[in-house]
Design an enzyme around this catalytic site. Structure first.
Site, short mmCIF file in Angstrom:
data_model
loop_
_atom_site.label_atom_id
_atom_site.label_comp_id
_atom_site.label_asym_id
_atom_site.label_seq_id
_atom_site.Cartn_x
_atom_site.Cartn_y
_atom_site.Cartn_z
CG ASP A 25 -10.48 -1.82 15.70
OD1 ASP A 25 -9.36 -1.60 16.20
OD2 ASP A 25 -11.09 -0.98 15.01
CG HIS B 290 -9.76 2.27 13.73
ND1 HIS B 290 -9.44 1.03 14.25
CD2 HIS B 290 -8.60 2.77 13.25
CE1 HIS B 290 -8.16 0.80 14.09
NE2 HIS B 290 -7.62 1.84 13.48
N1 LIG Z 1 -7.82 1.45 9.72
C1 LIG Z 1 -6.89 0.79 10.38
O1 LIG Z 1 -7.19 -0.14 11.14
C2 LIG Z 1 -5.44 1.15 10.20
C3 LIG Z 1 -4.45 0.26 10.64
C4 LIG Z 1 -3.12 0.59 10.44
C5 LIG Z 1 -2.78 1.80 9.82
N2 LIG Z 1 -3.77 2.62 9.42
C6 LIG Z 1 -3.45 3.89 8.73
O2 LIG Z 1 -3.09 3.61 7.39
C7 LIG Z 1 -2.27 4.68 6.88
C8 LIG Z 1 -1.05 4.13 6.17
O3 LIG Z 1 -0.20 3.47 7.06
P1 LIG Z 1 1.20 2.85 6.57
O4 LIG Z 1 1.83 2.23 7.75
O5 LIG Z 1 1.00 2.05 5.34
O6 LIG Z 1 1.99 4.20 6.19
P2 LIG Z 1 3.25 4.35 5.20
O7 LIG Z 1 3.80 5.70 5.41
O8 LIG Z 1 4.15 3.19 5.32
O9 LIG Z 1 2.56 4.27 3.76
C9 LIG Z 1 1.67 5.23 3.31
C10 LIG Z 1 1.80 5.34 1.81
O10 LIG Z 1 0.88 6.35 1.38
C11 LIG Z 1 1.52 7.02 0.32
N3 LIG Z 1 0.89 8.30 0.07
C12 LIG Z 1 1.08 9.49 0.71
N4 LIG Z 1 0.34 10.45 0.12
C13 LIG Z 1 -0.33 9.86 -0.89
C14 LIG Z 1 -1.25 10.32 -1.87
N5 LIG Z 1 -1.63 11.59 -1.92
N6 LIG Z 1 -1.72 9.42 -2.75
C15 LIG Z 1 -1.35 8.13 -2.71
N7 LIG Z 1 -0.49 7.63 -1.81
C16 LIG Z 1 0.01 8.49 -0.92
C17 LIG Z 1 2.96 7.14 0.75
O11 LIG Z 1 3.80 7.45 -0.34
C18 LIG Z 1 3.20 5.79 1.34
O12 LIG Z 1 3.70 4.89 0.40
C19 LIG Z 1 -1.96 5.56 8.10
O13 LIG Z 1 -2.81 6.67 8.11
C20 LIG Z 1 -2.28 4.65 9.27
O14 LIG Z 1 -2.58 5.36 10.44
C21 LIG Z 1 -5.09 2.34 9.60
O1 LIG Z 2 -2.75 2.60 15.74
C1 LIG Z 2 -2.56 3.14 14.65
O2 LIG Z 2 -2.16 4.30 14.55
C2 LIG Z 2 -2.77 2.36 13.40
C3 LIG Z 2 -4.07 1.63 13.36
O3 LIG Z 2 -5.16 2.47 13.51
C4 LIG Z 2 -4.14 0.45 14.29
O4 LIG Z 2 -5.16 0.28 14.95
O5 LIG Z 2 -3.17 -0.31 14.36
#
Ligand SMILES: NC(=O)c1ccc[n+]([C@@H]2O[C@H](COP(=O)([O-])OP(=O)(O)OC[C@H]3O[C@@H](n4cnc5c(N)ncnc54)[C@H](O)[C@@H]3O)[C@@H](O)[C@H]2O)c1
Ligand SMILES: O=C(O)C[C@H](O)C(=O)O
Length: 356
Positions: free
Chosen positions: A193, A220
């Site tokens: 953010d 967030h």
């Molecule tokens: N905080 C933020 O600003 C922010 C920003 C972007 C995404 N996110 C979040 O981050 C998370 C991941 O996003 P992504 O795009 O990498 O998803 P993705 O599906 O590409 O990757 C997630 C990974 O987690 C793994 N996984 C699932 N269960 C698991 C477990 N029990 N133990 C270990 N690994 C496990 C999966 O196998 C996969 O490789 C989502 O929840 C997304 O919403 C948060």
């Molecule tokens: O928007 C989402 O679901 C992923 C993450 O929280 C973001 O802000 O990009």
């Protein structure tokens, strides 16, 4: 041409003496059992990434492998870590990389870690809110937090998995249950953010984003993401139209990416960048560097809510100081009330889940 048997024997002799890649020695994991001189961790920090084979996890692992403060990098996921680990381990940077696959190897992945970064869990698709991810991701974060409580209770935790407004309270409850909760060591990552706010603000002001610093407080998700545009550095005055545009764009930055990716996930590359930026600040704090300040979603007394994102100072124990919000204008005061209302129920949802 027939293969030359002398040459084949020579190659066999050489390969028998080569140092193998730095893969974890575990049978039945798909990871090769190898002998490895490199130990890792002699100096520098030990960092684990949980969810390391995912959209965020892979570029995050790549960037952490490039961080000179990291001596040992553990990559854990329930799928695909052998390939990701083999690939990243070929980078000629200092950190030793080890891969861990599946729940049985979670404890080995976590033991001895100084910093644990968690991007494990499902991402959004168009039309979903972050809260729609709760049912799957809450359980994942619970399991991983139990592992942390058992194997590295003193590690700093950077929690990325959504919905952050609920997953951080879940992790806190699990650590409390295990009797090892230290609120200074649990941080929800809201750095993206801030990264977005700096970028969009710089575009409006015609500045280099690296010169801009916008505090983003609250949480967030949607209206809980509250950019304090009145506190931007360098100080500047904005029109009402600019404030409306910037606030909305920052609050909806995640949705902008989710829609552009059209079903292929949410922000991964900018998130990996933001996560590494934040992790690096945590490591510099652990090293004892002075004046490391950034926004994060943490256990807090800045408002009446038990968790809130605001500027924190990072040090040897994680969060050493939490700063008050500072003077808000009327627009921000209204935004704060909206943010707190939504945050209260997301926090409650996480706590209730974890206490069940
Ligand atoms: N905080 C933020 O600003 C922010 C920003 C972007 C995404 N996110 C979040 O981050 C998370 C991941 O996003 P992504 O795009 O990498 O998803 P993705 O599906 O590409 O990757 C997630 C990974 O987690 C793994 N996984 C699932 N269960 C698991 C477990 N029990 N133990 C270990 N690994 C496990 C999966 O196998 C996969 O490789 C989502 O929840 C997304 O919403 C948060
Ligand atoms: O928007 C989402 O679901 C992923 C993450 O929280 C973001 O802000 O990009």
């Amino acid at each position: 041409m027939q293969p030359n048997s002398d040459a084949i024997q020579r190659l066999a002799r050489i390969s028998a003496h080569l140092d193998p890649p730095n893969l974890q020695m575990e049978s039945g994991s798909g990871l090769e059992q190898v002998k490895c001189r490199a130990r890792g961790g002699s100096s520098g920090f030990k960092v684990a990434i949980l969810g390391a084979a995912g959209g965020i996890g892979q570029p995050l692992a790549l960037l952490m492998k490039m961080n000179p403060l990291v001596s040992l990098l553990h990559l854990y996921d329930v799928v695909n870590t052998p390939g990701v680990t083999a690939d990243i381990s070929h980078m000629d940077t200092g950190a030793v990389v080890r891969g861990f696959l599946g729940q049985k190897q979670l404890e080995d992945a976590l033991t001895g870690m100084d910093l644990v970064i968690i991007p494990a869990g499902v991402p959004r698709k168009p039309g979903m809110t972050r809260d729609d991810l709760f049912n799957i991701n809450a359980g994942i974060v619970k399991t991983l937090s139990e592992g942390i409580a058992k194997c590295c209770p003193k590690a700093i935790v950077n929690l990325i998995s959504n919905p952050v407004n609920s997953t951080v309270p879940i992790a806190a409850e699990i650590l409390k249950k295990a009797g090892c909760y230290d609120p200074r060591r649990l941080l929800g990552v809201t750095m993206l953010d801030v990264v977005r706010a700096n970028t969009f603000m710089a575009e409006v002001l015609g500045l280099d984003p690296r010169e801009v610093d916008v505090p983003v407080v609250g949480g967030h998700a949607g209206v809980t993401i509250l950019p304090l545009l009145s506190q931007v550095k360098p100080p500047c005055s904005l029109t009402t139209e600019e404030v409306n545009y910037l606030t909305s764009r920052i609050q909806n930055g995640g949705t902008e990416v989710v829609e552009a990716k059209a079903g292929a996930g949410s922000a991964t590359l900018s998130m990996a960048y933001a996560a590494v930026k934040f992790a690096d600040l945590c490591l510099r704090g652990l090293r004892g560097d002075a004046s490391i300040v950034q926004c994060a979603f943490v256990p807090s007394q800045v408002t009446e809510l038990p968790f809130f994102a605001s500027k924190v100072r990072l040090g040897r124990n994680g969060v050493e100081e939490i700063y008050p919000l500072g003077p808000l204008n009327e627009y921000e005061r209204v935004g704060l009330e909206k943010a707190k209302k939504e945050l209260a129920s997301s926090i409650e949802k996480g706590v209730t889940f974890a206490r069940k």
